[in-house]
Design a protein around this motif. Sequence first.
Motif, PDB file in Angstrom:
ATOM      1  N   GLU A  77      43.500  46.842  57.115  1.00 41.16           N
ATOM      2  CA  GLU A  77      43.549  48.233  56.646  1.00 41.16           C
ATOM      3  C   GLU A  77      43.923  48.311  55.167  1.00 41.16           C
ATOM      4  N   VAL A  78      44.953  47.573  54.786  1.00 36.34           N
ATOM      5  CA  VAL A  78      45.431  47.611  53.402  1.00 36.34           C
ATOM      6  C   VAL A  78      44.359  47.074  52.454  1.00 36.34           C
ATOM      7  N   ILE A  79      43.725  45.964  52.835  1.00 37.21           N
ATOM      8  CA  ILE A  79      42.677  45.395  51.976  1.00 37.21           C
ATOM      9  C   ILE A  79      41.468  46.315  51.945  1.00 37.21           C
ATOM     10  N   ALA A  80      41.100  46.906  53.081  1.00 33.04           N
ATOM     11  CA  ALA A  80      39.950  47.804  53.129  1.00 33.04           C
ATOM     12  C   ALA A  80      40.165  49.043  52.266  1.00 33.04           C
ATOM     13  N   ASP A  81      41.384  49.587  52.290  1.00 34.90           N
ATOM     14  CA  ASP A  81      41.667  50.788  51.505  1.00 34.90           C
ATOM     15  C   ASP A  81      41.712  50.505  50.005  1.00 34.90           C
ATOM     16  N   GLY A  82      42.072  49.299  49.630  1.00 30.02           N
ATOM     17  CA  GLY A  82      42.022  48.909  48.228  1.00 30.02           C
ATOM     18  C   GLY A  82      43.320  49.071  47.478  1.00 30.02           C
ATOM     19  N   ARG A  83      43.312  48.491  46.302  1.00 28.70           N
ATOM     20  CA  ARG A  83      44.498  48.484  45.462  1.00 28.70           C
ATOM     21  C   ARG A  83      44.838  49.870  44.937  1.00 28.70           C
ATOM     22  N   GLY A  84      43.833  50.698  44.740  1.00 26.77           N
ATOM     23  CA  GLY A  84      44.062  52.044  44.216  1.00 26.77           C
ATOM     24  C   GLY A  84      44.949  52.882  45.114  1.00 26.77           C
ATOM     25  N   ILE A  85      44.942  52.583  46.396  1.00 28.29           N
ATOM     26  CA  ILE A  85      45.750  53.353  47.343  1.00 28.29           C
ATOM     27  C   ILE A  85      47.078  52.658  47.626  1.00 28.29           C
ATOM     28  N   HIS A  86      47.023  51.355  47.866  1.00 29.17           N
ATOM     29  CA  HIS A  86      48.214  50.654  48.338  1.00 29.17           C
ATOM     30  C   HIS A  86      48.936  49.811  47.289  1.00 29.17           C
ATOM     31  N   ARG A  87      48.353  49.623  46.146  1.00 27.95           N
ATOM     32  CA  ARG A  87      48.926  48.880  45.031  1.00 27.95           C
ATOM     33  C   ARG A  87      49.626  47.587  45.440  1.00 27.95           C
ATOM     34  N   LYS A  88      50.944  47.589  45.480  1.00 30.91           N
ATOM     35  CA  LYS A  88      51.733  46.379  45.727  1.00 30.91           C
ATOM     36  C   LYS A  88      51.428  45.800  47.115  1.00 30.91           C
ATOM     37  N   ALA A  89      51.296  46.669  48.116  1.00 35.21           N
ATOM     38  CA  ALA A  89      50.986  46.190  49.466  1.00 35.21           C
ATOM     39  C   ALA A  89      49.625  45.492  49.486  1.00 35.21           C
ATOM     40  N   HIS A  90      48.678  46.007  48.723  1.00 33.90           N
ATOM     41  CA  HIS A  90      47.358  45.374  48.630  1.00 33.90           C
ATOM     42  C   HIS A  90      47.485  43.988  48.018  1.00 33.90           C
ATOM     43  N   ASP A  91      48.231  43.892  46.934  1.00 34.55           N
ATOM     44  CA  ASP A  91      48.431  42.586  46.289  1.00 34.55           C
ATOM     45  C   ASP A  91      49.096  41.598  47.243  1.00 34.55           C
ATOM     46  N   LEU A  92      50.077  42.068  47.997  1.00 38.94           N
ATOM     47  CA  LEU A  92      50.773  41.198  48.948  1.00 38.94           C
ATOM     48  C   LEU A  92      49.848  40.782  50.099  1.00 38.94           C
ATOM     49  N   ALA A  93      49.011  41.691  50.568  1.00 39.17           N
ATOM     50  CA  ALA A  93      48.064  41.355  51.637  1.00 39.17           C
ATOM     51  C   ALA A  93      47.066  40.308  51.155  1.00 39.17           C
ATOM     52  N   CYS A  94      46.579  40.471  49.934  1.00 42.52           N
ATOM     53  CA  CYS A  94      45.643  39.489  49.367  1.00 42.52           C
ATOM     54  C   CYS A  94      46.325  38.134  49.186  1.00 42.52           C
ATOM     55  N   GLU A  95      47.563  38.151  48.774  1.00 41.96           N
ATOM     56  CA  GLU A  95      48.326  36.908  48.628  1.00 41.96           C
ATOM     57  C   GLU A  95      48.531  36.244  49.992  1.00 41.96           C
TER      58      GLU A  95
END
Length: 148
Positions: A77-95
């Motif tokens: 969900e976090v990756i699908a929504d993208g960095r524009g929405i989740h910012r830090k959580a997106h970066d952490l999910a990608c990591e």
Amino acid sequence: MSNFLETPEGPNWLHDSINKLICGENVTAPRPFGKEVSLVTPQSLYEALAEHLGAQEHIAPLLTDNREYPLERMICEVIADGRGIHRKAHDLACEAVGPSKAGHPTALHDVAEALIRPWANEYGRALAEEVAADLAIDRYEQAKADAA
């Protein structure tokens, strides 16, 4: 039939299917006279992501047999929504999922592609059958109209 991924439509279908799967939608193939058939489901992505995460050296494997895969669903969900929405959580999910080895934005895309790619020829075959059935119906209707 040749390899569907080598056709002009193949790479676009694969790209769209990866994104659909990551966004929680089934990857489907048409049927000539019926409901579409699911080729890959989000549940299989969650299971594959759980295996992928378990193989990461920096992440301890989960010690539970939770068939719901809440962490994997959250990561998708976090990756699908993208960095524009989740910012830090997106970066952490990608990591957490690690870098892509195939040039995709994330390793999640690699996992999704690995699930979808084997079904490409099945999709191409189903699409060809649907087109052939539509042409047969069109020919029948035309012959019926010509006879009238």
